[in-house]
Design a protein around this motif. Structure first.
Motif, mmCIF file in Angstrom:
data_model
loop_
_atom_site.group_PDB
_atom_site.id
_atom_site.type_symbol
_atom_site.label_atom_id
_atom_site.label_comp_id
_atom_site.label_asym_id
_atom_site.label_seq_id
_atom_site.Cartn_x
_atom_site.Cartn_y
_atom_site.Cartn_z
ATOM 1 N N LEU A 156 0.819 -1.205 0.000
ATOM 2 C CA LEU A 156 0.000 0.000 0.000
ATOM 3 C C LEU A 156 0.856 1.260 0.000
ATOM 4 N N GLU A 157 1.889 1.268 -0.814
ATOM 5 C CA GLU A 157 2.775 2.431 -0.972
ATOM 6 C C GLU A 157 3.380 2.891 0.350
ATOM 7 N N GLU A 158 3.600 1.928 1.254
ATOM 8 C CA GLU A 158 4.217 2.225 2.553
ATOM 9 C C GLU A 158 3.375 3.127 3.449
ATOM 10 N N LEU A 159 2.060 3.187 3.218
ATOM 11 C CA LEU A 159 1.191 3.934 4.121
ATOM 12 C C LEU A 159 1.186 3.243 5.480
ATOM 13 N N HIS A 160 1.207 4.027 6.525
ATOM 14 C CA HIS A 160 1.208 3.492 7.881
ATOM 15 C C HIS A 160 -0.176 2.929 8.198
ATOM 16 N N ILE A 161 -0.234 1.722 8.749
ATOM 17 C CA ILE A 161 -1.493 1.049 9.083
ATOM 18 C C ILE A 161 -1.722 1.171 10.587
ATOM 19 N N MET A 162 -2.835 1.819 10.959
ATOM 20 C CA MET A 162 -3.177 1.978 12.374
ATOM 21 C C MET A 162 -4.573 1.408 12.609
ATOM 22 N N HIS A 163 -4.664 0.433 13.509
ATOM 23 C CA HIS A 163 -5.957 -0.135 13.873
ATOM 24 C C HIS A 163 -6.622 0.785 14.885
ATOM 25 N N GLU A 164 -7.885 1.083 14.658
ATOM 26 C CA GLU A 164 -8.634 1.949 15.563
ATOM 27 C C GLU A 164 -9.585 1.118 16.405
ATOM 28 N N ALA A 165 -9.923 1.620 17.588
ATOM 29 C CA ALA A 165 -10.744 0.878 18.545
ATOM 30 C C ALA A 165 -12.147 0.573 18.018
ATOM 31 N N ASN A 166 -12.640 1.389 17.100
ATOM 32 C CA ASN A 166 -13.998 1.191 16.590
ATOM 33 C C ASN A 166 -14.068 0.148 15.468
ATOM 34 N N GLY A 167 -12.982 -0.586 15.249
ATOM 35 C CA GLY A 167 -12.995 -1.648 14.250
ATOM 36 C C GLY A 167 -12.625 -1.201 12.849
ATOM 37 N N THR A 168 -12.061 -0.017 12.716
ATOM 38 C CA THR A 168 -11.627 0.483 11.415
ATOM 39 C C THR A 168 -10.103 0.533 11.370
ATOM 40 N N THR A 169 -9.579 0.718 10.166
ATOM 41 C CA THR A 169 -8.135 0.883 9.970
ATOM 42 C C THR A 169 -7.905 2.225 9.313
ATOM 43 N N LEU A 170 -6.925 2.964 9.807
ATOM 44 C CA LEU A 170 -6.522 4.226 9.215
ATOM 45 C C LEU A 170 -5.193 4.016 8.503
ATOM 46 N N LEU A 171 -5.175 4.300 7.207
ATOM 47 C CA LEU A 171 -3.944 4.274 6.420
ATOM 48 C C LEU A 171 -3.512 5.726 6.258
ATOM 49 N N SER A 172 -2.304 6.058 6.640
ATOM 50 C CA SER A 172 -1.871 7.447 6.513
ATOM 51 C C SER A 172 -0.413 7.516 6.095
ATOM 52 N N GLY A 173 -0.105 8.589 5.392
ATOM 53 C CA GLY A 173 1.262 8.812 4.954
ATOM 54 C C GLY A 173 1.303 9.723 3.752
ATOM 55 N N VAL A 174 2.468 9.782 3.151
ATOM 56 C CA VAL A 174 2.690 10.661 2.007
ATOM 57 C C VAL A 174 2.765 9.822 0.733
ATOM 58 N N LEU A 175 1.999 10.239 -0.272
ATOM 59 C CA LEU A 175 2.040 9.615 -1.587
ATOM 60 C C LEU A 175 2.632 10.614 -2.568
ATOM 61 N N LYS A 176 3.367 10.116 -3.567
ATOM 62 C CA LYS A 176 4.037 10.996 -4.531
ATOM 63 C C LYS A 176 3.067 11.798 -5.377
ATOM 64 N N ASP A 177 1.987 11.152 -5.809
ATOM 65 C CA ASP A 177 1.069 11.824 -6.740
ATOM 66 C C ASP A 177 -0.256 11.080 -6.784
ATOM 67 N N GLN A 178 -1.160 11.578 -7.631
ATOM 68 C CA GLN A 178 -2.474 10.946 -7.744
ATOM 69 C C GLN A 178 -2.392 9.526 -8.293
ATOM 70 N N ALA A 179 -1.413 9.249 -9.120
ATOM 71 C CA ALA A 179 -1.259 7.891 -9.644
ATOM 72 C C ALA A 179 -1.030 6.905 -8.499
ATOM 73 N N ASP A 180 -0.212 7.287 -7.514
ATOM 74 C CA ASP A 180 0.001 6.421 -6.343
ATOM 75 C C ASP A 180 -1.290 6.260 -5.553
ATOM 76 N N LEU A 181 -2.038 7.350 -5.401
ATOM 77 C CA LEU A 181 -3.312 7.285 -4.692
ATOM 78 C C LEU A 181 -4.268 6.330 -5.394
ATOM 79 N N TYR A 182 -4.382 6.431 -6.704
ATOM 80 C CA TYR A 182 -5.256 5.532 -7.462
ATOM 81 C C TYR A 182 -4.811 4.084 -7.319
ATOM 82 N N GLY A 183 -3.511 3.861 -7.278
ATOM 83 C CA GLY A 183 -3.001 2.505 -7.073
ATOM 84 C C GLY A 183 -3.427 1.932 -5.735
ATOM 85 N N VAL A 184 -3.369 2.753 -4.686
ATOM 86 C CA VAL A 184 -3.801 2.312 -3.360
ATOM 87 C C VAL A 184 -5.303 2.028 -3.366
#
Length: 73
Positions: free
Chosen positions: A19-47
């Motif tokens: 996932l383009e090295e996005l940081h994976i954080m599990h949240e208490a409400n049963g969701t996952t937050l992916l966060s980090g820096v992507l180079k461009d929209q092409a990387d975002l679309y890939g994720v």
């Protein structure tokens, strides 16, 4: 671009490299937050395509040109 993507369920941390090295954080409400820096929209679309191919439910997507940490200072 800085990116926060929230998905339903807890994603296994082994997917981080796929996932383009996005940081994976599990949240208490049963969701996952992916966060980090992507180079461009092409990387975002890939994720987003990877999320779709894993049949994960996308709950939220936020992007900004600067990181949230920098914007708060």
């Amino acid at each position: 671009m800085h990116c926060h993507i929230r998905i339903k369920g807890h994603l296994d941390p082994s997917w981080q490299q796929s996932l383009e090295e996005l940081h994976i954080m599990h949240e208490a409400n049963g969701t996952t937050l992916l966060s980090g820096v992507l180079k461009d929209q092409a990387d975002l679309y890939g994720v987003l395509l990877k999320i779709r191919s894993l049949s994960l439910s996308l709950l939220a997507l936020e992007t900004s040109e600067t990181s949230y940490e920098t914007a708060e200072k």
